[in-house]
Motif scaffolding. Sequence first.
Motif, PDB file in Angstrom:
ATOM      1  N   THR A   1      13.626  -2.389 -18.521  1.00  0.00           N
ATOM      2  CA  THR A   1      15.204  -1.692 -18.891  1.00  0.00           C
ATOM      3  C   THR A   1      15.680  -1.548 -17.062  1.00  0.00           C
ATOM      4  O   THR A   1      15.262  -2.112 -16.159  1.00  0.00           O
ATOM      5  N   PRO A   2      16.700  -0.949 -16.937  1.00  0.00           N
ATOM      6  CA  PRO A   2      17.178  -0.324 -15.551  1.00  0.00           C
ATOM      7  C   PRO A   2      16.046  -0.001 -15.045  1.00  0.00           C
ATOM      8  O   PRO A   2      16.099   1.347 -15.931  1.00  0.00           O
ATOM      9  N   VAL A   3      16.309   0.688 -13.922  1.00  0.00           N
ATOM     10  CA  VAL A   3      15.657   1.879 -13.119  1.00  0.00           C
ATOM     11  C   VAL A   3      16.904   3.030 -13.540  1.00  0.00           C
ATOM     12  O   VAL A   3      18.331   2.964 -13.664  1.00  0.00           O
ATOM     13  N   HIS A   4      16.044   4.119 -13.939  1.00  0.00           N
ATOM     14  CA  HIS A   4      16.928   5.595 -15.104  1.00  0.00           C
ATOM     15  C   HIS A   4      16.392   6.425 -15.104  1.00  0.00           C
ATOM     16  O   HIS A   4      15.149   6.221 -14.475  1.00  0.00           O
ATOM     17  N   ASP A   5      16.782   7.548 -15.412  1.00  0.00           N
ATOM     18  CA  ASP A   5      16.506   8.723 -15.564  1.00  0.00           C
ATOM     19  C   ASP A   5      16.586   9.077 -17.002  1.00  0.00           C
ATOM     20  O   ASP A   5      17.320   8.337 -18.266  1.00  0.00           O
ATOM     21  N   HIS A   6      16.132  10.756 -17.150  1.00  0.00           N
ATOM     22  CA  HIS A   6      16.427  10.507 -18.496  1.00  0.00           C
ATOM     23  C   HIS A   6      16.874  11.853 -19.047  1.00  0.00           C
ATOM     24  O   HIS A   6      17.808  12.815 -20.007  1.00  0.00           O
ATOM     25  N   THR A   7      16.312  13.054 -18.295  1.00  0.00           N
ATOM     26  CA  THR A   7      17.158  14.282 -18.292  1.00  0.00           C
ATOM     27  C   THR A   7      16.691  15.512 -18.565  1.00  0.00           C
ATOM     28  O   THR A   7      16.872  16.661 -18.813  1.00  0.00           O
ATOM     29  N   VAL A   8      15.342  14.963 -19.682  1.00  0.00           N
ATOM     30  CA  VAL A   8      14.629  15.628 -20.659  1.00  0.00           C
ATOM     31  C   VAL A   8      13.695  14.852 -20.889  1.00  0.00           C
ATOM     32  O   VAL A   8      13.687  14.282 -19.903  1.00  0.00           O
ATOM     33  N   TRP A   9      12.551  16.407 -21.509  1.00  0.00           N
ATOM     34  CA  TRP A   9      11.164  15.468 -21.540  1.00  0.00           C
ATOM     35  C   TRP A   9      11.834  14.286 -22.383  1.00  0.00           C
ATOM     36  O   TRP A   9      12.182  14.004 -22.974  1.00  0.00           O
ATOM     37  N   GLY A  10      10.239  13.883 -21.760  1.00  0.00           N
ATOM     38  CA  GLY A  10      10.390  11.873 -22.120  1.00  0.00           C
ATOM     39  C   GLY A  10       8.521  11.454 -23.256  1.00  0.00           C
ATOM     40  O   GLY A  10       7.994  12.049 -22.313  1.00  0.00           O
TER      41      GLY A  10
END
Length: 193
Positions: A83-92
């Motif tokens: 994946t690219p470097v990324h965020d989620h903004t929610v729990w995962g």
Amino acid sequence: MTNLVRLRDFVREFTRLVDSGADEARIFSDGRELLGALVAVDDWLPDEFARPHRDRYRQFLLHCDPLERFSVVSFVWGPGQATPVHDHTVWGMVGVLRGTERCQEFALPATPGPMVSTGSHALPAGAIDLVSPIVGDIHRVSNALADGVSVSIHVYGANIGAVARHTFDLASGERKRFVSGYENETVPNLWRV
Ligand SMILES: [Fe+2]
């Protein structure tokens, strides 16, 4: 035919957990048990949701809560894919079903500049990883196998394919908005008898 009852039971129990008003800490404790049980046995994911693409990783929606309180997604990596470097903004939560994945974690720099590496670990089949704005939300996931496919099952606290989030350029830290969507047009029939 695969043992989809496992996924159906997982969805049922996870719905109960969310219905109970569980906060992130309890999702990460009780939900982790549920996801751990789901990925402990690799006999239920239909092949069409586990096939790699030649050029890129894939994400297939397996289930989305009707109120979009959580979603369940299979991620499929061919050799060398990431994946690219990324965020989620929610729990995962990430549970590895097949193969081995590598997770590299990052933090935003204090001043504009390269992303700050905060750790890297391998996740073998059966392992569970956690992400959220509270426990650490920015990472890059890749297939740790040079010659095989890795598959993981992710659960997020939203309809993750529709969430506006971000990718980050490793060298500059530059942030870009993205909405991932899903690759598939149909989801598994949990009610097949
Ligand atoms: Fe992620």
